[in-house]
Design a protein around this motif. Structure first.
Motif, PDB file in Angstrom:
ATOM      1  N   ARG A  65     -31.013   0.544   8.790  1.00 43.79           N
ATOM      2  CA  ARG A  65     -31.303  -0.859   9.076  1.00 43.79           C
ATOM      3  C   ARG A  65     -30.024  -1.502   9.580  1.00 43.79           C
ATOM      4  O   ARG A  65     -28.949  -0.974   9.430  1.00 43.79           O
ATOM      5  N   GLY A  66     -30.144  -2.658  10.136  1.00 43.60           N
ATOM      6  CA  GLY A  66     -28.989  -3.405  10.619  1.00 43.60           C
ATOM      7  C   GLY A  66     -29.462  -4.700  11.227  1.00 43.60           C
ATOM      8  O   GLY A  66     -30.626  -5.091  11.079  1.00 43.60           O
ATOM      9  N   ASN A  67     -28.580  -5.373  11.916  1.00 39.75           N
ATOM     10  CA  ASN A  67     -28.984  -6.592  12.600  1.00 39.75           C
ATOM     11  C   ASN A  67     -30.043  -6.252  13.637  1.00 39.75           C
ATOM     12  O   ASN A  67     -29.908  -5.266  14.364  1.00 39.75           O
ATOM     13  N   PRO A  68     -31.113  -7.050  13.708  1.00 44.05           N
ATOM     14  CA  PRO A  68     -32.124  -6.786  14.731  1.00 44.05           C
ATOM     15  C   PRO A  68     -31.522  -6.865  16.133  1.00 44.05           C
ATOM     16  O   PRO A  68     -30.691  -7.716  16.417  1.00 44.05           O
ATOM     17  N   VAL A  69     -31.924  -5.938  16.982  1.00 47.96           N
ATOM     18  CA  VAL A  69     -31.429  -5.870  18.356  1.00 47.96           C
ATOM     19  C   VAL A  69     -32.597  -6.148  19.290  1.00 47.96           C
ATOM     20  O   VAL A  69     -33.653  -5.511  19.190  1.00 47.96           O
ATOM     21  N   LYS A  70     -32.393  -7.090  20.205  1.00 51.32           N
ATOM     22  CA  LYS A  70     -33.441  -7.450  21.163  1.00 51.32           C
ATOM     23  C   LYS A  70     -33.552  -6.354  22.227  1.00 51.32           C
ATOM     24  O   LYS A  70     -32.552  -5.903  22.780  1.00 51.32           O
ATOM     25  N   VAL A  71     -34.802  -5.919  22.474  1.00 46.09           N
ATOM     26  CA  VAL A  71     -35.064  -4.897  23.489  1.00 46.09           C
ATOM     27  C   VAL A  71     -36.203  -5.369  24.392  1.00 46.09           C
ATOM     28  O   VAL A  71     -36.915  -6.320  24.071  1.00 46.09           O
ATOM     29  N   GLN A  79     -43.924   0.057  34.954  1.00 47.37           N
ATOM     30  CA  GLN A  79     -44.610  -0.657  36.024  1.00 47.37           C
ATOM     31  C   GLN A  79     -44.964  -2.088  35.625  1.00 47.37           C
ATOM     32  O   GLN A  79     -45.006  -2.970  36.468  1.00 47.37           O
ATOM     33  N   GLY A  80     -45.229  -2.303  34.342  1.00 46.89           N
ATOM     34  CA  GLY A  80     -45.656  -3.628  33.887  1.00 46.89           C
ATOM     35  C   GLY A  80     -44.478  -4.555  33.625  1.00 46.89           C
ATOM     36  O   GLY A  80     -43.316  -4.166  33.685  1.00 46.89           O
ATOM     37  N   ASN A  81     -44.813  -5.822  33.360  1.00 45.97           N
ATOM     38  CA  ASN A  81     -43.785  -6.797  33.003  1.00 45.97           C
ATOM     39  C   ASN A  81     -43.275  -6.490  31.597  1.00 45.97           C
ATOM     40  O   ASN A  81     -44.077  -6.394  30.658  1.00 45.97           O
ATOM     41  N   PRO A  82     -41.968  -6.345  31.424  1.00 43.18           N
ATOM     42  CA  PRO A  82     -41.433  -6.066  30.091  1.00 43.18           C
ATOM     43  C   PRO A  82     -41.651  -7.246  29.145  1.00 43.18           C
ATOM     44  O   PRO A  82     -41.602  -8.401  29.560  1.00 43.18           O
ATOM     45  N   GLN A  83     -41.924  -6.930  27.899  1.00 44.11           N
ATOM     46  CA  GLN A  83     -42.025  -7.954  26.874  1.00 44.11           C
ATOM     47  C   GLN A  83     -40.891  -7.746  25.866  1.00 44.11           C
ATOM     48  O   GLN A  83     -40.341  -6.648  25.754  1.00 44.11           O
ATOM     49  N   GLU A  84     -40.536  -8.804  25.152  1.00 44.42           N
ATOM     50  CA  GLU A  84     -39.460  -8.718  24.174  1.00 44.42           C
ATOM     51  C   GLU A  84     -39.962  -8.067  22.897  1.00 44.42           C
ATOM     52  O   GLU A  84     -41.100  -8.265  22.483  1.00 44.42           O
ATOM     53  N   ALA A  85     -39.083  -7.318  22.276  1.00 47.86           N
ATOM     54  CA  ALA A  85     -39.335  -6.722  20.967  1.00 47.86           C
ATOM     55  C   ALA A  85     -37.986  -6.670  20.247  1.00 47.86           C
ATOM     56  O   ALA A  85     -36.941  -6.950  20.853  1.00 47.86           O
ATOM     57  N   TRP A  86     -38.002  -6.314  18.988  1.00 47.89           N
ATOM     58  CA  TRP A  86     -36.776  -6.247  18.192  1.00 47.89           C
ATOM     59  C   TRP A  86     -36.707  -4.903  17.472  1.00 47.89           C
ATOM     60  O   TRP A  86     -37.680  -4.485  16.848  1.00 47.89           O
ATOM     61  N   VAL A  87     -35.551  -4.246  17.552  1.00 49.95           N
ATOM     62  CA  VAL A  87     -35.320  -3.022  16.778  1.00 49.95           C
ATOM     63  C   VAL A  87     -34.950  -3.461  15.371  1.00 49.95           C
ATOM     64  O   VAL A  87     -33.965  -4.187  15.183  1.00 49.95           O
ATOM     65  N   VAL A  88     -35.738  -3.043  14.369  1.00 51.83           N
ATOM     66  CA  VAL A  88     -35.436  -3.409  12.984  1.00 51.83           C
ATOM     67  C   VAL A  88     -34.787  -2.266  12.207  1.00 51.83           C
ATOM     68  O   VAL A  88     -34.078  -2.498  11.247  1.00 51.83           O
ATOM     69  N   ASP A  89     -35.058  -1.036  12.600  1.00 52.59           N
ATOM     70  CA  ASP A  89     -34.276   0.096  12.105  1.00 52.59           C
ATOM     71  C   ASP A  89     -34.340   1.226  13.106  1.00 52.59           C
ATOM     72  O   ASP A  89     -35.147   1.225  14.019  1.00 52.59           O
ATOM     73  N   GLY A  94     -35.929   8.107  16.394  1.00 52.60           N
ATOM     74  CA  GLY A  94     -36.786   7.035  16.872  1.00 52.60           C
ATOM     75  C   GLY A  94     -36.349   5.662  16.443  1.00 52.60           C
ATOM     76  O   GLY A  94     -35.266   5.463  15.894  1.00 52.60           O
ATOM     77  N   LEU A  95     -37.236   4.692  16.687  1.00 55.60           N
ATOM     78  CA  LEU A  95     -36.975   3.285  16.422  1.00 55.60           C
ATOM     79  C   LEU A  95     -38.161   2.679  15.689  1.00 55.60           C
ATOM     80  O   LEU A  95     -39.302   3.112  15.865  1.00 55.60           O
ATOM     81  N   CYS A  96     -37.887   1.649  14.917  1.00 52.07           N
ATOM     82  CA  CYS A  96     -38.946   0.809  14.371  1.00 52.07           C
ATOM     83  C   CYS A  96     -38.815  -0.527  15.083  1.00 52.07           C
ATOM     84  O   CYS A  96     -37.766  -1.174  15.018  1.00 52.07           O
ATOM     85  N   LEU A  97     -39.865  -0.924  15.799  1.00 52.13           N
ATOM     86  CA  LEU A  97     -39.834  -2.133  16.618  1.00 52.13           C
ATOM     87  C   LEU A  97     -40.767  -3.187  16.034  1.00 52.13           C
ATOM     88  O   LEU A  97     -41.860  -2.875  15.545  1.00 52.13           O
ATOM     89  N   TRP A 138     -46.405  -7.151  14.960  1.00 53.72           N
ATOM     90  CA  TRP A 138     -46.733  -5.761  14.635  1.00 53.72           C
ATOM     91  C   TRP A 138     -45.443  -4.967  14.468  1.00 53.72           C
ATOM     92  O   TRP A 138     -44.475  -5.190  15.180  1.00 53.72           O
ATOM     93  N   GLU A 139     -45.459  -4.057  13.533  1.00 56.02           N
ATOM     94  CA  GLU A 139     -44.334  -3.139  13.345  1.00 56.02           C
ATOM     95  C   GLU A 139     -44.738  -1.788  13.903  1.00 56.02           C
ATOM     96  O   GLU A 139     -45.721  -1.186  13.462  1.00 56.02           O
ATOM     97  N   LEU A 140     -43.977  -1.320  14.904  1.00 51.33           N
ATOM     98  CA  LEU A 140     -44.287  -0.052  15.560  1.00 51.33           C
ATOM     99  C   LEU A 140     -43.279   1.006  15.119  1.00 51.33           C
ATOM    100  O   LEU A 140     -42.075   0.818  15.290  1.00 51.33           O
TER     101      LEU A 140
END
Length: 157
Positions: A65-71, A79-89, A94-97, A138-140
């Motif tokens: 875990r750590g400070n959330p990082v914007k991705v 191809q699509g428009n990127p949307q914001e998400a946050w890395v939580v760990d 892999g990543l938890c977004l 949602w947590e991915l």
């Protein structure tokens, strides 16, 4: 008189035996204390019963875990428009977004890149392994399809 003086200066065998027993007892006590101090403590029965049971850990690497990082998050082909998400760990696998919006089904392949990364940094492809509700988001749980380079991993926190 000489015999009396000799008996006063040299200890008798009983005195030596008592001293030897005392020194031996002290040495054995210290040895036993040292052995008991190094032995791991066994939990008491009430402590064992109070520990909540957890499912066995399936991960082979520790997630940090750590400070959330914007991705930025988009489809697999970018191809699509990127949307914001946050890395939580994160881990090497892999990543938890945390993502707002619609649920993303497990098995979906996405591309992710740090929002602060220059345009020259490649997108990293991940597969969604699970999607859980987290308040209004949602947590991915995502697994890298191919582990990115160390310099790209550092951009995720």
């Amino acid at each position: 008189m000489l015999a009396q003086a000799a008996s006063l200066t040299s200890p008798s065998w009983q005195t030596l035996a008592v001293a030897l027993v005392g020194v031996t007892s002290a040495a054995l006590t210290l040895l036993l204390a040292f052995i008991l101090a190094r032995r791991p403590q066994q939990p008491r029965d009430e402590e064992v019963l109070s520990v909540p049971s957890r499912p066995p850990e399936r991960r082979t690497l520790h997630r940090r875990r750590g400070n959330p990082v914007k991705v930025l998050l988009t489809d697999a082909d970018v191809q699509g428009n990127p949307q914001e998400a946050w890395v939580v760990d994160r881990s090497l696998h892999g990543l938890c977004l945390r993502v707002e919006g619609e649920q993303i089904l497990p098995g979906t392949v996405l591309s992710v890149r740090s929002a602060s990364a220059p345009k020259t940094v490649p997108w990293t492809r991940v597969e969604v392994k699970h999607c859980r509700p987290d308040g209004n988001a949602w947590e991915l749980g995502c697994q890298f399809l191919k582990t990115p380079s160390w310099s790209v991993l550092l951009l995720f926190g």
